[in-house]
Design an enzyme around this catalytic site. Structure first.
Site, PDB file in Angstrom:
ATOM      1  CD  GLN A 128      27.607  -0.014  43.299  1.00  0.00           C
ATOM      2  OE1 GLN A 128      27.996   0.161  42.161  1.00  0.00           O
ATOM      3  NE2 GLN A 128      28.448  -0.184  44.302  1.00  0.00           N
ATOM      4  N   GLY A 129      22.675   0.598  44.822  1.00  0.00           N
ATOM      5  CA  GLY A 129      22.198   1.436  45.920  1.00  0.00           C
ATOM      6  C   GLY A 129      23.090   1.314  47.141  1.00  0.00           C
ATOM      7  CB  SER A 131      26.715   6.522  47.954  1.00  0.00           C
ATOM      8  OG  SER A 131      27.996   6.022  47.649  1.00  0.00           O
ATOM      9  CD  GLU A 246      32.303   0.263  40.941  1.00  0.00           C
ATOM     10  OE1 GLU A 246      31.904   1.298  40.402  1.00  0.00           O
ATOM     11  OE2 GLU A 246      31.972  -0.069  42.089  1.00  0.00           O
TER      12      GLU A 246
END
Length: 413
Positions: A128-129, A131, A246
């Protein structure tokens, strides 16, 4: 309150249990059973294929995309039986829990056909990109850019806290595609190959020697023009769907690992005499009470999902759940350290088992002798950050649930 499950779910539960007994390693259900390190590595390597053959990865997905099309209650029974057996139920968390459901909601038919099979088979790894070094809680201020060059996007920037970035085949990446738009409006959600020139992954070593949190640098990396999910400059809405998946998982099973932790803590306190310390006893019972609150709230959320009825109470539960359990768990792991005392610093602190609930990470660097219990303590420090920080969750609860005035924005925003 009627806590019984419908007949279809209970019948399905029997089928699941029989499959687990047949496919898990011999002795799995025996008291005190443990895999050796080599056996565990082999199990982790082979288990996703067994899950796929059984049809259990993403079994609640529609049949047309490879799932079993399970009802909500069948899906609950599936999750509960795997949790009860302490058996992994997924091939890749980021794939089947986050980006997969996002593609089902927002993806084009071509994207679904291309990416969902690899998720279902447990063959494609994702990260997951979201932050960035200066864009965590204020995610919409992200700077990573994507510029269209013919049939490809050219990507430049940096992401941080990219869990499993070093192992991932693809990244679902938030980029800025319109630098002149309002910061929420100029973001796109892209599916970017990680194994290409222009992508550098560096592990960020944690106190227990693991480096599953990584930082990723994009230097003229590329992805296809049609790899945008949900439309160009619509990434903020798509990302919020991913974050909702999530935060909302495991309604009736999430509490189980905490129950197991409580059992281990209680047994340790009884063995070393700290159970007679009034403060320790009080904190143990506070932990137990909160675990039961988590369990009951999970049932309330399940009831809301099954009946389709939403009210202020269930809305508040959904908004507060992640904040509740993550803060609860940090305090619980501090309790674990106090129960074991100075022995917490030893490599064999805690039970002999290498499967302390929540540790589950076997990439410790040589020379970092940290017990699974201490590893779980370290990891708990991250739990109030990933999936939405507690501070942001409180803003959401205040503004969207309680109706309080919005937090003042800086001038010009």
């Amino acid at each position: 309150m009627d806590l019984t499950y419908p007949a279809e779910a209970e019948e399905f539960r029997v089928e699941i249990r029989a499959w687990l007994e047949e496919n898990l390693p011999a002795g799995w259900f025996d008291e005190g059973f443990e895999l050796t390190d080599d056996e565990r590595r082999a199990f982790n390597r082979d288990w996703p294929q067994k899950l796929f053959e059984g049809g259990w990865i993403c079994a609640t997905w529609p049949q047309e995309y490879g799932g079993k099309g399970l009802t909500t209650m069948q899906g609950v029974a599936l999750a509960e039986e795997f949790a009860r057996a302490k058996a992994p139920m997924r091939g890749d968390f980021f794939g089947d829990t986050l980006v997969g459901p996002t593609l089902l909601q927002w993806g084009t038919e071509e994207q679904k056909r291309e990416f969902l099979p690899g998720i279902l088979k447990g063959q494609t790894s994702w990260c997951q990109g979201f932050s960035e070094p200066n864009s965590g809680s204020d995610l919409a201020s992200l700077k990573t850019s994507a510029v269209l060059d013919g049939d490809e996007w050219v990507i430049n920037g940096q992401k941080v806290w990219t869990t499993q970035g070093h192992n991932a085949d693809y990244c679902f990446l938030l980029t800025r595609t319109d630098p002149d738009a309002r910061k929420h409006a100029g973001i796109s959600y892209m599916l970017v190959p990680m194994k290409q020139p222009g992508v550098e992954v560096r592990g960020i070593t944690q106190p227990d020697g693991t480096a599953e949190f990584t930082e990723v640098f994009f230097d003229n990396a590329r992805c296809a023009k049609d790899a945008v999910v949900g439309g160009v400059n619509n990434g903020w809405k798509v990302a919020n769907s991913t974050l909702a998946f999530e935060r909302g998982q495991s309604a009736t099973t999430g509490y189980r690992r905490f129950e197991e932790e409580f059992r281990l803590m209680r047994e340790a306190a009884e063995a070393n005499g700290r159970i007679h310390d009034g403060d320790i006893r009080q904190r143990l019972m506070q932990y137990y009470t909160k675990i039961q609150i988590l369990r009951i709230n999970g049932l309330r959320n399940l009831t809301s999902a099954v009946t389709g009825k939403k009210d202020m109470g269930t809305a508040a539960l959904g908004a507060t759940n992640k904040m509740f359990w993550s803060e609860m768990h940090q305090r619980a792991m501090e309790l674990a350290l106090d129960i074991w005392g100075a022995e917490s610093m030893l490599i064999d602190a805690g039970p002999e088992s290498a499967s302390w609930p929540g540790s589950g990470r076997d990439e410790r660097r040589e020379g970092y002798p940290v017990s699974p219990m201490m590893s779980s303590f370290f990891f708990s420090r991250s739990e109030t950050i990933w999936g939405g920080t507690s501070q942001i969750q409180r803003n959401i609860v205040g503004e969207r649930v309680l109706g309080l005035p919005k937090e003042p924005k800086p001038p010009g925003e």
